[in-house]
Design a protein around this motif. Sequence first.
Motif, mmCIF file in Angstrom:
data_model
loop_
_atom_site.group_PDB
_atom_site.id
_atom_site.type_symbol
_atom_site.label_atom_id
_atom_site.label_comp_id
_atom_site.label_asym_id
_atom_site.label_seq_id
_atom_site.Cartn_x
_atom_site.Cartn_y
_atom_site.Cartn_z
ATOM 1 N N HIS A 148 39.017 44.843 49.333
ATOM 2 C CA HIS A 148 39.637 43.562 48.954
ATOM 3 C C HIS A 148 40.720 43.841 47.924
ATOM 4 N N ASP B 68 41.223 42.972 44.577
ATOM 5 C CA ASP B 68 41.119 42.946 43.110
ATOM 6 C C ASP B 68 41.663 44.244 42.493
ATOM 7 N N HIS C 278 33.724 36.783 48.580
ATOM 8 C CA HIS C 278 34.202 37.094 47.215
ATOM 9 C C HIS C 278 35.693 36.746 47.114
ATOM 10 N N ASP D 101 32.803 44.119 46.635
ATOM 11 C CA ASP D 101 32.196 43.217 45.644
ATOM 12 C C ASP D 101 31.442 42.068 46.307
#
Length: 287
Positions: free
Chosen positions: A89, A91, A160, A179
């Motif tokens: 992802h 982040d 998430h 996550d």
Amino acid sequence: MNMLKFLVLTACACGLALAQPQAASLSVVPLKGGVYMVKGGSGANTAFVVGKKEVILIDAKMSEESAKAELAEIQKLTQNPVKYIILTHSDGDHVNGLSGFPKGLPIIAHANTKKDMEDAFKDPKMSALAPYLPNQTMTASQPMTLDSVRLELLYFGPAHTSGDLVVYLPDQKIAFVGDLVFVGRDPLIHRQKGGTSIGLAQNLQKMLALDADTFLCGHADPLTKADVRGLMTSIEEKHAKVKGLVAQGKSVEEIKSAMGVASAPGQAAGRFPSLIDIIYQEVTEKK
Ligand SMILES: [Zn+2]
């Protein structure tokens, strides 16, 4: 919560590289079938798979320095070059180390992850990352074989964020889930990136259906299927409880107090909305 963990979570929450503490040194944990987990350094746990001729990385640490340290650790184990990077992802603690890896590698991610990264990398302070946007994107689950390593990149919908991939290695029975699971704290849902707690529960259910016995994640040690099942049960129970209290006309503050969630005084408003706040918003928002 120690300061390093706090800063890692902070960076995860906002998706940006913040002032970092002195990064802990990396430790490489051998698992099975050529899979290794990398803990420490700056940013989330990563993993890599040593194939016959190449190395496949999963996630990229949060700083160039930690990425280079990871490369040095890989080179102690194999002569094979790093050839692919898969991102779970967008982040910052999972992607901002990309600039420590060679340019021009295939970088594989969900299309929504690429979009989030494009937004983040517009910041002039992030210009070193501009050449590292994903160049192979997907919007649905996709099996692939990279250097004879069988992988399934699974997309179970927003959770998430809206671009979370589960990297499933069927031969090793290992899943790297980014996550999608947290341990010792409630799950973090980035609504600003399209995440949802209901989606997270659905993601966990689909993860449990995999023929995997080891679940690797960004901020904890390897987990078993029973651990993941426990997390799913906990989030489902919280959903049911919030729904029930909303049906009784309770306010979010009443619900939080009934569920033992302190309204942490002194915490910057909106920085870390609790899972209960998130569930409440989802349950009560107009469709
Ligand atoms: Zn994250």
